[in-house]
Each structure stands twice: as C-alpha cells, then as structure tokens.
Design a protein around this motif. Structure first.
Motif, mmCIF file in Angstrom:
data_model
loop_
_atom_site.group_PDB
_atom_site.id
_atom_site.type_symbol
_atom_site.label_atom_id
_atom_site.label_comp_id
_atom_site.label_asym_id
_atom_site.label_seq_id
_atom_site.Cartn_x
_atom_site.Cartn_y
_atom_site.Cartn_z
ATOM 1 N N LYS A 4 0.870 -1.200 0.071
ATOM 2 C CA LYS A 4 0.015 -0.052 -0.061
ATOM 3 C C LYS A 4 1.008 1.172 0.001
ATOM 4 O O LYS A 4 0.337 2.342 -0.323
ATOM 5 C CB LYS A 4 -0.838 0.011 1.340
ATOM 6 C CG LYS A 4 -1.944 -0.975 1.303
ATOM 7 C CD LYS A 4 -2.896 -0.984 2.434
ATOM 8 C CE LYS A 4 -3.781 -1.905 2.639
ATOM 9 N NZ LYS A 4 -4.400 -2.295 3.967
ATOM 10 N N ARG A 5 2.171 1.076 0.244
ATOM 11 C CA ARG A 5 2.984 2.316 0.482
ATOM 12 C C ARG A 5 4.250 2.317 -0.426
ATOM 13 O O ARG A 5 4.759 3.424 -0.635
ATOM 14 C CB ARG A 5 3.525 2.317 1.840
ATOM 15 C CG ARG A 5 2.297 2.397 2.982
ATOM 16 C CD ARG A 5 2.812 2.117 4.494
ATOM 17 N NE ARG A 5 1.592 2.553 5.257
ATOM 18 C CZ ARG A 5 0.369 1.599 5.616
ATOM 19 N NH1 ARG A 5 0.252 0.697 4.547
ATOM 20 N NH2 ARG A 5 -0.523 2.221 6.246
ATOM 21 N N TYR A 6 4.421 1.402 -0.995
ATOM 22 C CA TYR A 6 5.696 1.215 -1.969
ATOM 23 C C TYR A 6 5.247 0.471 -3.202
ATOM 24 O O TYR A 6 4.479 -0.073 -3.314
ATOM 25 C CB TYR A 6 6.935 0.450 -1.248
ATOM 26 C CG TYR A 6 7.440 1.125 -0.048
ATOM 27 C CD1 TYR A 6 8.227 1.989 0.361
ATOM 28 C CD2 TYR A 6 6.761 0.358 1.256
ATOM 29 C CE1 TYR A 6 8.815 2.514 1.313
ATOM 30 C CE2 TYR A 6 7.145 1.120 2.528
ATOM 31 C CZ TYR A 6 8.174 1.854 2.720
ATOM 32 O OH TYR A 6 8.493 2.570 3.825
ATOM 33 N N LYS A 7 6.306 0.972 -4.257
ATOM 34 C CA LYS A 7 5.803 0.426 -5.728
ATOM 35 C C LYS A 7 6.132 -1.149 -5.397
ATOM 36 O O LYS A 7 6.987 -1.555 -4.721
ATOM 37 C CB LYS A 7 6.808 0.937 -6.573
ATOM 38 C CG LYS A 7 7.038 2.466 -6.767
ATOM 39 C CD LYS A 7 7.926 3.029 -7.855
ATOM 40 C CE LYS A 7 7.755 4.351 -7.871
ATOM 41 N NZ LYS A 7 8.976 4.873 -8.814
ATOM 42 N N GLU A 8 5.299 -1.606 -6.531
ATOM 43 C CA GLU A 8 5.579 -3.157 -6.227
ATOM 44 C C GLU A 8 7.075 -3.918 -6.565
ATOM 45 O O GLU A 8 7.640 -4.595 -5.834
ATOM 46 C CB GLU A 8 4.835 -3.829 -7.387
ATOM 47 C CG GLU A 8 4.739 -5.440 -7.363
ATOM 48 C CD GLU A 8 4.060 -5.972 -8.645
ATOM 49 O OE1 GLU A 8 4.375 -7.081 -8.848
ATOM 50 O OE2 GLU A 8 3.181 -5.112 -9.068
ATOM 51 N N GLU A 9 7.603 -3.021 -7.607
ATOM 52 C CA GLU A 9 9.136 -3.380 -7.615
ATOM 53 C C GLU A 9 9.943 -3.222 -6.594
ATOM 54 O O GLU A 9 11.142 -3.970 -6.406
ATOM 55 C CB GLU A 9 9.799 -2.594 -8.975
ATOM 56 C CG GLU A 9 9.819 -1.222 -8.744
ATOM 57 C CD GLU A 9 10.089 -0.347 -9.759
ATOM 58 O OE1 GLU A 9 11.133 0.258 -9.978
ATOM 59 O OE2 GLU A 9 9.022 -0.223 -10.843
ATOM 60 N N ASP A 10 9.590 -2.105 -5.956
ATOM 61 C CA ASP A 10 10.523 -1.893 -4.467
ATOM 62 C C ASP A 10 10.272 -3.250 -3.504
ATOM 63 O O ASP A 10 11.104 -3.591 -2.909
ATOM 64 C CB ASP A 10 10.164 -0.422 -3.864
ATOM 65 C CG ASP A 10 10.689 0.285 -4.848
ATOM 66 O OD1 ASP A 10 11.721 0.232 -5.625
ATOM 67 O OD2 ASP A 10 10.355 1.524 -4.653
ATOM 68 N N VAL A 11 8.888 -3.574 -3.196
ATOM 69 C CA VAL A 11 8.429 -4.508 -2.413
ATOM 70 C C VAL A 11 9.213 -5.818 -2.547
ATOM 71 O O VAL A 11 9.652 -6.511 -2.028
ATOM 72 C CB VAL A 11 7.059 -4.488 -2.286
ATOM 73 C CG1 VAL A 11 6.604 -5.818 -1.165
ATOM 74 C CG2 VAL A 11 6.346 -3.212 -1.797
ATOM 75 N N ARG A 12 9.279 -6.129 -4.077
ATOM 76 C CA ARG A 12 9.872 -7.514 -4.587
ATOM 77 C C ARG A 12 11.331 -7.231 -4.355
ATOM 78 O O ARG A 12 12.084 -8.351 -3.694
ATOM 79 C CB ARG A 12 9.713 -7.413 -5.911
ATOM 80 C CG ARG A 12 8.067 -7.870 -6.213
ATOM 81 C CD ARG A 12 7.959 -8.416 -7.599
ATOM 82 N NE ARG A 12 6.593 -8.744 -8.004
ATOM 83 C CZ ARG A 12 5.873 -9.636 -7.399
ATOM 84 N NH1 ARG A 12 6.316 -10.740 -6.502
ATOM 85 N NH2 ARG A 12 4.649 -9.745 -7.679
ATOM 86 N N ALA A 13 11.835 -6.082 -4.270
ATOM 87 C CA ALA A 13 13.363 -5.862 -3.981
ATOM 88 C C ALA A 13 13.611 -6.236 -2.541
ATOM 89 O O ALA A 13 14.753 -6.769 -2.253
ATOM 90 C CB ALA A 13 13.866 -4.383 -4.373
ATOM 91 N N PHE A 14 12.703 -5.648 -1.653
ATOM 92 C CA PHE A 14 12.998 -5.815 -0.190
ATOM 93 C C PHE A 14 12.860 -7.392 0.122
ATOM 94 O O PHE A 14 13.450 -7.916 0.814
ATOM 95 C CB PHE A 14 12.064 -5.025 0.512
ATOM 96 C CG PHE A 14 12.155 -3.371 0.287
ATOM 97 C CD1 PHE A 14 13.187 -2.786 -0.226
ATOM 98 C CD2 PHE A 14 10.822 -2.635 0.536
ATOM 99 C CE1 PHE A 14 13.241 -1.345 -0.474
ATOM 100 C CE2 PHE A 14 11.056 -1.504 0.402
ATOM 101 C CZ PHE A 14 12.280 -0.726 -0.145
ATOM 102 N N THR A 15 11.916 -7.870 -0.376
ATOM 103 C CA THR A 15 11.466 -9.184 0.079
ATOM 104 C C THR A 15 12.456 -10.239 -0.324
ATOM 105 O O THR A 15 12.540 -11.426 0.497
ATOM 106 C CB THR A 15 9.955 -9.808 -0.644
ATOM 107 O OG1 THR A 15 10.026 -9.736 -1.885
ATOM 108 C CG2 THR A 15 8.773 -8.853 0.069
#
Length: 298
Positions: free
Chosen positions: A276-287
């Motif tokens: 809800k707060r970050y771009k999908e590509e960033d969330v995939r990077a974090f995960t």
C-alpha cells in the motif's frame, strides 16, 4: 492476487532446538519458525544461524555448535515440507568465540556450506570485539586473517553484532559484507543498530542489511508495528541504501515481536502493509531480490 517470495536472513531456530532438546523441525510450542509457518508466510529462503550461547559462560561451545550443525543437516536440510514447498534452508554462523583461528573447526563449517559468518556475538573474543563492548577496539590480527580466509572462500562477513571499529576494519578488506539483522541507529539508538555512515558505506560496497523485527531495535520499546519497520526502510533508502534493504527477522532469538508479525506466517500482513505504501518493484526488492543480488555479487 500478487505473491511475493520472502527471504529471511536470520533466525535462531537451531539454538532453540538445542536449548529445548528438540530432534525434529516441526510444530513445537517452543519454536516460532516452523515449516508450516514458513509455508504460510511465503518464505522461500530462510537462513538458519548456528549460535553458540556464550552468555551461558561455558569454556568451549564447540559441542553446541556441532549439535546445531547436526540438527540442520539431519532435520532441516532433509525436511519434506520445505522440499515440497521449494523453501531453501541456508546456514550461517553467529559468533566465532569457540572457533577462534582453529582451522579444523572452521573446515567443518566450510564443508557444511555456510554462506555467512560473524566473528562475535556481543562479547569480546580473540578475533574481534562485539557491539556491547568497547566500540574502539578493532579486529585482532587473528581476526583479520580469519576474515581474509572467509572472503577467499566467498563467505560473506556478517557485521550485525560487531562493534564500530571492527565494522570499519572489515570494510577495509576485500569481500562481501552484510548486516543480517540490524536497523538504523539514527532512529533507534541501540549498539546493535548501524550509524548513518555505516549504512552509506555498506551501500557503496553493495552490501545488504536485513532489517530486524525486534521492537527494542525498532523503537526502543517492547512493542512495535509495521509503521516502525517503514520508518527504518525510509531512512535506509534515504541514505542511498534502497538496494540494501531486506528482512532479517531474528525469530526465535527474541521473545518480543511486531504486532501482526509474531512469526513467519505474519509476513502476509507485512506484505499487505508494504504494497500500500511502496511500488511493487521495491517491495519485491525488499522481500528477496536485494539479497539475491548480494548473494550473486561474489
């Protein structure tokens, strides 16, 4: 519905299994991390730390380390649920007091394919000084030599429990460096967290930071929420470290937890909050993707 593959770079299941004399990696009330909870949370890579509990005051923890190695090899590496769900268990070392510069002992770990190692827990030993001791004492000569040996084998050096001078001594050597479970000290002033200049140095070295879910390292209290995790993500990213960020839960290493993230099954709640707060590509990077980049950067 979007799915995310989670990588978690630190848990203390092996220590808990040793402590409670558990011989199977399954649903035990003593364990926070279990195969079913990893499956439910979408974890695809989990790093299991071998931990010598030096705070017990024993003279030599090598038998404890050997037992945890056996537990990993016999109960975790062979676990059918992990295999069926394509969950990869990886191995690390948290603290080397009982190894020192004993190459026969280190060879046992090399043969077990550890991917990262730290020289200390919080204590001072013959290799280095931990974060709870004098911050100005760096690596010993034995410590420098051991770091070079680890780097020569492409094993990453974990600085999460190392003191500040030791951190800089490690970064002066040529090899892969990460903090498997640490946060930003500017937001939570605890010696287990990293100062801004340390975070920036790891970014320059293409390192990695697994943010840790322990409330005392997130906000200094015994309770925390996803908002606290977000503050650390934003801070590290703001220092040029967006590609450093990952997850290093410290599950089974602490009795405190982030609300909704009490065990690996709670990663679903964290992902829901992040997306809800970050771009999908960033969330995939974090995960997972940031850690994959780090692993393949050797």
């Amino acid at each position: 519905m979007m799915t995310f593959a989670i990588t978690d770079t630190h848990c203390d299941v092996l220590w808990k299994m040793w402590e409670h004399k558990l011989e199977t990696f399954s649903e035990h009330s003593e364990l926070t991390v279990t195969p079913e909870k990893l499956k439910k949370g979408g974890v695809k890579k989990q790093v299991f730390a071998i931990f010598d509990p030096v705070f017990l005051g024993h003279s030599d923890g090598w038998p404890i380390i050997k037992k945890q190695l056996e537990l990993f090899q016999n109960t975790i590496a062979t676990n059918q649920t992990l295999a069926d769900e394509q969950i990869t268990p990886l191995l690390s070392l948290e603290g080397a007091m009982s190894l020192g510069d004993d190459e026969k002992r280190w060879e046992r770990l090399y043969d077990s394919n550890i991917i990262m190692a730290s020289l200390t827990w919080n204590e001072k030993n013959e290799l280095a000084t931990g974060c709870k001791e004098d911050p100005t004492e760096g690596l010993t000569e034995k410590g420098r030599l051991q770091v070079k040996r680890l780097f020569a084998r492409d094993i990453a050096l974990d600085v999460s429990h190392l003191n500040e001078q030791g951190f800089w001594d490690v970064l002066a050597l040529e090899g892969r460096v990460l903090a498997s479970h640490s946060n930003a000290r500017a937001l939570c002033d605890h010696p287990r967290n990293l100062r801004n200049e340390q975070i920036q140095a790891l970014a320059e070295k293409q390192g990695f930071i697994g943010l840790v879910w322990h409330p005392l390292f997130l906000n200094g209290s015994e309770e925390a929420a996803c908002d606290d995790i977000g503050r650390h993500i934003d801070h590290v990213a703001g220092l040029g470290g967006k590609e450093l960020i990952g997850f290093g839960s410290d599950f089974d290493g602490t009795t405190l937890a982030v609300t909704g993230l009490e065990d690996p099954s709670g990663y679903c709640n964290l992902i829901e909050w992040l997306i809800k707060r970050y771009k999908e590509e960033d969330v995939r990077a974090f995960t997972s993707q940031n850690f994959e980049r780090f692993l393949n950067n050797g």
